[in-house]
Motif scaffolding. Structure first.
Motif, short mmCIF file in Angstrom:
data_model
loop_
_atom_site.label_atom_id
_atom_site.label_comp_id
_atom_site.label_asym_id
_atom_site.label_seq_id
_atom_site.Cartn_x
_atom_site.Cartn_y
_atom_site.Cartn_z
N ASP A 8 -3.90 8.50 -13.21
CA ASP A 8 -3.15 7.25 -13.19
C ASP A 8 -3.26 6.63 -14.56
OD1 ASP A 8 -2.68 7.62 -10.60
OD2 ASP A 8 -3.38 5.67 -9.95
N SER A 9 -2.27 6.84 -15.37
CA SER A 9 -2.40 6.40 -16.73
C SER A 9 -2.60 4.90 -16.84
CB SER A 9 -1.20 6.84 -17.55
OG SER A 9 -0.05 6.25 -17.01
N ASP A 10 -1.85 4.11 -16.11
CA ASP A 10 -1.97 2.68 -16.30
C ASP A 10 -1.49 1.89 -15.09
OD1 ASP A 10 0.88 2.83 -18.48
OD2 ASP A 10 0.69 3.10 -16.35
N GLY A 11 -1.19 2.59 -14.08
CA GLY A 11 -0.74 1.85 -12.91
C GLY A 11 0.68 1.38 -13.00
N SER A 12 1.41 1.85 -13.98
CA SER A 12 2.77 1.35 -14.14
C SER A 12 3.69 1.79 -13.02
CB SER A 12 3.34 1.80 -15.47
OG SER A 12 3.28 3.18 -15.56
N HIS A 13 3.28 2.83 -12.28
CA HIS A 13 4.15 3.29 -11.18
C HIS A 13 4.00 2.39 -9.97
CE1 HIS A 13 3.24 6.65 -13.73
NE2 HIS A 13 2.00 6.57 -13.31
N VAL A 14 2.97 1.53 -10.03
CA VAL A 14 2.74 0.70 -8.85
C VAL A 14 3.95 -0.18 -8.66
CG1 VAL A 14 1.32 -1.07 -7.83
CG2 VAL A 14 0.30 0.63 -9.30
N SER A 15 4.56 -0.06 -7.54
CA SER A 15 5.65 -0.98 -7.27
C SER A 15 5.66 -1.28 -5.80
CB SER A 15 6.98 -0.37 -7.69
OG SER A 15 7.30 0.68 -6.86
N ALA A 16 5.87 -2.48 -5.48
CA ALA A 16 5.91 -2.86 -4.08
C ALA A 16 6.87 -4.00 -3.95
CB ALA A 16 4.53 -3.28 -3.61
N THR A 17 7.40 -4.13 -2.75
CA THR A 17 8.33 -5.25 -2.56
C THR A 17 7.52 -6.44 -2.12
OG1 THR A 17 9.49 -3.47 -1.52
CG2 THR A 17 10.64 -5.56 -1.65
N PRO A 18 7.89 -7.63 -2.55
CA PRO A 18 7.07 -8.79 -2.20
C PRO A 18 7.03 -9.04 -0.69
CG PRO A 18 9.05 -9.44 -3.39
CD PRO A 18 9.01 -7.95 -3.38
N PRO A 19 5.88 -9.58 -0.19
CA PRO A 19 5.75 -9.74 1.25
C PRO A 19 6.75 -10.74 1.83
CG PRO A 19 3.89 -10.74 0.13
CD PRO A 19 4.76 -10.14 -0.91
N ARG A 20 7.21 -10.41 2.99
CA ARG A 20 8.15 -11.32 3.65
C ARG A 20 7.33 -12.26 4.54
NH1 ARG A 20 13.02 -9.64 4.00
NH2 ARG A 20 12.47 -7.47 4.24
N ASP A 21 7.55 -13.51 4.37
CA ASP A 21 6.79 -14.45 5.17
C ASP A 21 7.32 -14.44 6.59
OD1 ASP A 21 5.09 -16.78 3.56
OD2 ASP A 21 5.21 -16.91 5.73
N PRO A 22 6.43 -14.51 7.57
CA PRO A 22 6.89 -14.47 8.95
C PRO A 22 7.82 -15.63 9.31
CG PRO A 22 4.49 -14.39 8.82
CD PRO A 22 4.99 -14.61 7.45
N VAL A 23 7.63 -16.79 8.72
CA VAL A 23 8.54 -17.91 9.03
C VAL A 23 9.33 -18.27 7.79
CG1 VAL A 23 7.58 -19.18 10.96
CG2 VAL A 23 6.46 -19.31 8.75
N ALA A 520 -15.74 2.76 2.60
CA ALA A 520 -15.05 2.92 1.32
C ALA A 520 -13.65 3.45 1.55
CB ALA A 520 -15.83 3.89 0.44
N LYS A 521 -12.74 3.09 0.65
CA LYS A 521 -11.36 3.60 0.72
C LYS A 521 -10.93 3.99 -0.68
CE LYS A 521 -9.31 2.97 4.83
NZ LYS A 521 -8.97 4.14 5.55
N GLY A 522 -10.12 5.03 -0.75
CA GLY A 522 -9.56 5.44 -2.04
C GLY A 522 -8.27 4.68 -2.30
N TYR A 523 -7.96 4.43 -3.57
CA TYR A 523 -6.75 3.68 -3.93
C TYR A 523 -6.19 4.25 -5.22
CZ TYR A 523 -3.83 -0.44 -5.07
OH TYR A 523 -2.80 -1.28 -5.38
N HIS A 524 -4.93 4.65 -5.19
CA HIS A 524 -4.29 5.09 -6.44
C HIS A 524 -2.79 4.90 -6.33
CE1 HIS A 524 -3.02 8.79 -4.44
NE2 HIS A 524 -4.25 8.90 -3.98
N ALA A 552 -4.97 1.97 -11.43
CA ALA A 552 -3.88 1.30 -10.73
C ALA A 552 -4.37 0.10 -9.91
CB ALA A 552 -3.18 2.28 -9.79
N PHE A 553 -5.66 0.04 -9.63
CA PHE A 553 -6.19 -1.06 -8.82
C PHE A 553 -6.80 -2.15 -9.69
CE2 PHE A 553 -9.65 -2.93 -6.15
CZ PHE A 553 -8.86 -3.39 -5.11
#
Ligand SMILES: Nc1ncnc2c1ncn2[C@@H]1O[C@H](COP(=O)(O)OP(=O)(O)OP(=O)(O)O)[C@@H](O)[C@H]1O
Length: 918
Positions: A8-23, A520-524, A552-553
């Protein structure tokens, strides 16, 4: 899995959509649209008058520090049994001081989280038992939390590392939970009751009655009376909040009238609950309010975000925050105080989400907009600002990414040149922020953003609440890690991050820890976004004790009680090290950071540093292709399919992108980059016949002209269609999408490509490619040097622990601290001897054998050197070449030495073939 391919060179691939609020968010309550600009009476001399702010020192060559230098220990050297060289202070818990209690008024936060859930969600078993499962996967685009959050934690973080040795440890029992904003326990509420004691009377009353109401309803009792009480409480709460908002409005007005320390501190206290500003914050806020572009260098966790959030409340226009990672933007958006409405725009968003954000922006609902650099300068976005919106402040977060001399250079950040920002966005003021920049990087950033050298606010780049240690490790590193985690003080620490270099390591190590009863959990970055969100939130709510992660974390992770950061491998640079240890001790308490130094990993990382290198003739070939005869027509939209070009020129995508960006933003603007799209489209007509549609639709008519029919489907190149009718590629895409919605067509897209139009064809490809190659070679060398400097600092710390009177922990902390501070205060270019060998007797013979046994392949000296170093490249992938006997065999020999030997052997080979042919 191949080790280098999944790094993971720098985490630049990390992409996620912002959370949708329930209300859905309630309508904004702070006066909208923004009030007319009132420039607060702040002196523009703030920076120069401050004794702390200082101009960038001229470049200084750090004197080589050979006294602490040691030869790199070979991995085969025997390991010191059971950490005899571990530099920890081993003290009995009874001798340690009690944990510092951080008072935190959390009940309002709990209430906020509860209030944001629908009644069904509140009653779901997940919500009752597992807050992680309640966390919505898709973040909402605009934050508008229903209730203000008021906290009152102390100002614990000191400004600089001044006194050595380190502070006396404050024992961290880990029982206090997380005191900062990422705590999502509020959903469940189970961990907070004891903290309600400190909450206001009305709130505890509310919490109590809420419970009674539920209970009596279950009993079938006095539901109605209780409902009335509940509505009284609701009213009371609303009154309270109205009162809060009007106090904030008054405080904002006071600052607008006079941006005095007192007025600003009142606002700080009201919105954030903090009593005082941390070092550097007030100065930065005043500079920005006075309209001076500012470079702010504060350590990790020092509170840089507040330096744009407070001005955002005061300034009339929008505050744009440019961030390198989508995950970072999501975190920052989540953490905005409720009185600041925020939004997010990134290229990984769905079109509907982006449209919604743009609408809110136009309506003045959004005050702070987080945006990726790619999005920031796209034509559509810019035109919106030109027409109707004003940008009061442009914040460049992680500003070191602008400089190619930083550890985390982003080609897209090159687009943030001040001239473009001022002219295209009409930004009135720029605030650039970083925690990790050498003097050389700062100079480059400030020059690109046109920030005067007098406007630099720079505090120490290292907090003083770390105990830093290093130990030599090798083949038994996992066991060493376990021993470390079972020893004092680590065994009592509730929240730990273990950083490693490769994705496969995160899974392997986390499993090993779990097998040894450590949660423990792995994250990448290779994990699905949903899993990454879940892991981060479980960690933040203390359900997972250890996260084993790649780089990335953690960027921007603001969990106060991370008590330790362990590096399973040597980081790529001191900047990376400081960023990563910066996740620990953000609550101000002493935290422990250990690094396992392993010579093999160092060599492997050094080899990987050469994976971005290019040769001049490859660059020349690439440029010839970019400016080929078919592309030269004016305004024609050209495209370069990434995968095939990458293979053809043996260049990684990021390298091609860097070159293209340079062609756009260098001294001469040769081309204009357009949004990256999938260029090959296969279209299937369903309802109307193609010709009927074409008769009433220009784009369809152009598609029919430019496509070929394959098995009844129309296959075409989107840029070619767009160019033929003078449309943008995005217009063509939008039209196809509309036709699909109407049921007229279905389609498939493939071949992601760089799209561009040519503005000027270079007169001499040769000199341009020579210039570009030299520049890329300097970047490559800089990367290798950064690793060497990091490695040398780690080895020096190992060696120093045997040489003075101080305890091992203090000695190592001191050694690393001074290395880090010297590095950041100098030009980051200390003279560190390379740890690789310069010659090897069998090298030439081995290359010869290798060439003979692979006659069919077309090698370059660089390709051979990469194979000998065990590094794959687009044309010589690991999946194929790691099978050769010579793969990675010469990792310890300097890369340039192998390139030279390979060049000689390749020439000999050509001569031999020529002789044979004759
Ligand atoms: N004046 C203050 N007093 C107390 N706490 C503060 C103050 N200012 C900021 N904080 C808190 O410090 C924590 C870290 O702030 P922030 O995330 O802005 O740090 P940062 O400098 O951006 O760190 P990094 O570079 O690691 O992302 C936050 O929880 C924030 O609320």
């Amino acid at each position: 899995m191949d080790s280098d391919s999944d790094s993971d060179s720098d985490g630049s691939h990390v992409s996620a959509t912002p959370p949708r609020d329930p209300v859905p968010p309630p309508p904004p309550r702070i006066s909208q649209p923004p009030p007319p600009r009132q420039v607060p009476p702040v002196s523009r001399k703030v920076a120069s008058s401050s004794s702390r702010s200082k101009p960038i020192a001229p470049k200084q060559q750090q004197p080589p520090d050979h006294s602490e230098e040691a030869p790199v220990p070979s991995s085969s050297s025997p390991l010191s049994p059971l950490f005899t060289n571990l530099p920890f202070r081993i003290c009995e818990p009874s001798n340690l001081s009690q944990p510092t209690r951080v008072s935190s008024s959390v009940s309002s936060f709990y209430r906020l989280r509860r209030a944001s859930l629908t009644s069904e969600e509140k009653s779901t078993p997940e919500c009752q038992s597992d807050s992680v499962n309640c966390v919505p996967e898709l973040p909402q685009v605009v934050t508008d939390p229903p209730k203000p959050v008021r906290r009152k934690p102390p100002n614990l973080i000191t400004d600089s590392v001044t006194s050595l040795p380190v502070k006396a440890p404050v024992f961290r029992s880990g029982g206090e939970g997380n005191f900062v904003k990422l705590n999502l326990n509020g959903k469940r509420g189970k961990k907070f009751p004891s903290k309600y004691k400190g909450a206001s009377k009305s709130r505890s009353k509310f919490a109590y009655r809420g419970k009674r109401y539920k209970k009596s309803e279950a009993d079938g009792g006095e539901g109605e009376t209780l409902l009335e009480e509940e509505s009284d409480l609701q009213k009371q709460r609303e009154e309270e909040d109205d009162g809060f908002i009007s106090s904030v409005e008054d405080a904002i007005l006071a600052v607008k009238t006079e941006a005095s320390d007192e007025n600003l501190t009142k606002l700080l206290n009201l919105v954030y609950g903090y009593d005082s500003f941390r070092d550097g914050q007030l100065q930065a806020i005043k500079m920005v309010l006075g309209g001076s572009s500012t470079m702010l260098v504060l350590p990790t966790g020092a509170g840089k975000s507040l330096c744009y959030q407070i001005p955002a409340m005061i300034l009339p226009g929008i505050t744009l925050v440019v961030s390198p990672l989508v995950s970072l933007m999501i975190d920052q958006l989540k953490h905005l105080p409720s009185v600041i409405k925020g939004g997010l725009l990134s290229s990984s968003q769905r079109p509907e989400e982006a449209t919604e954000t743009l609408r809110k922006l136009k309506e003045g609902i959004i005050k702070v907009l987080f945006v990726s650099p790619e999005r920031l300068l796209n034509v559509e976005f810019l035109s919106m600002f030109r027409m109707s919106l004003s940008v009061s402040l442009l914040v460049v977060d992680e500003a070191h990414c602008v400089s190619e001399w930083s550890h985390n250079f982003r080609p897209s950040y090159m687009r943030l040149k001040a001239s473009m920002l001022y002219s295209a966005l009409k930004a009135e003021c720029i605030l650039a922020m970083t925690a990790t920049a050498t003097t050389m990087t700062l100079e480059a950033v400030m020059s690109a953003l046109e920030i005067p050298s007098t406007n630099l606010i720079q505090k120490s780049q290292l907090r003083d609440n770390f105990e830093l240690s290093v130990s030599l490790s090798g083949a038994n590193r996992m066991k060493d890690l376990l021993i470390l985690m079972e020893s004092h003080p680590y065994k009592k620490i509730k929240s730990i991050i273990v950083y490693c270099k490769f994705q496969y390591e995160t899974d392997m190590i986390s499993k090993y820890l779990r097998d040894n009863n450590i949660t423990a959990k792995g994250y990448h970055s290779g994990l699905p976004a949903k899993d990454r969100v879940r892991i981060q939130e479980s960690f933040c709510s203390n359900k997972i004790r250890v996260v084993v992660a790649t780089v990335a974390f953690g960027m921007g992770l603001d969990k106060g009680d991370v008590g330790a950061v362990i590096h399973f491998s040597v980081p790529g640079s001191l900047e990376e090290y400081v960023q990563e240890i910066g996740r620990a001790g953000r609550d101000g308490r002493l935290s422990y950071c250990h690094l396992f130094y392993d010579a093999d990993t160092y060599l492997k990382l050094r080899s990987l540093s050469h994976s971005d290198g290019v040769d001049e003739y490859a660059v020349a070939k690439f440029l010839t292709h970019v400016f080929s005869s078919e592309t030269k027509q004016h305004e024609k939209i050209c495209s370069l399919v990434i995968e095939s070009a990458s293979h053809k020129f043996d260049m990684k995508e990021e390298v091609m992108q860097t070159i293209m960006t340079h062609l756009e933003l260098g001294e001469v603007q040769y081309l204009r980059m357009l949004p990256q799209i999938n260029v090959c489209c296969t279209l299937n007509f369903h309802k109307s016949s193609p010709n009927t549609l074409a008769a009433r639709n220009t784009i369809v008519a152009a598609i029919l002209k430019k496509s070929h029919v394959k098995q009844g489907l129309h296959v075409f190149d989107i840029p070619a269609v767009a160019s033929s009718i003078g449309f943008a590629t995005t217009d063509v895409l939008a039209e196809i999408q509309t036709l699909k919605m109407k049921g007229e067509v279905t389609y498939e897209m493939k071949d992601p490509a760089f799209c561009y139009t040519i503005l000027e064809v270079p007169r001499e490809i040769c000199s341009l490619s020579s210039h570009l190659t030299k520049w890329l070679a300097e970047i490559e060398t800089c990367k290798v040097r950064k690793l060497d400097i990091m490695s040398s600092a780690a080895v020096a710390a190992i060696n120093v622990s045997n040489t003075s009177e101080l305890s091992a922990g203090a000695k190592q902390t001191q050694s690393l601290q001074s290395r880090i501070l010297n590095y950041f205060n100098g030009d980051g270019n200390c003279d560190t001897p390379s740890k690789t060998t310069q010659n090897c007797s069998f090298l030439r013979a081995d290359i010869k054998v290798f060439l003979q046994s692979n006659r069919q392949a077309k090698f370059t000296p660089r390709a051979i050197a990469r194979i000998m170093h065990g590094v794959g490249s687009p044309a010589f992938p690991n999946s194929i070449w790691s099978k050769t006997h010579f793969w990675g065999r010469y990792m310890s020999v300097d890369f340039s030495v192998i390139m030279e030997a390979a060049q000689t052997e390749l020439l000999n080979c050509v001569d031999r073939n020529a002789a044979l042919a004759a």
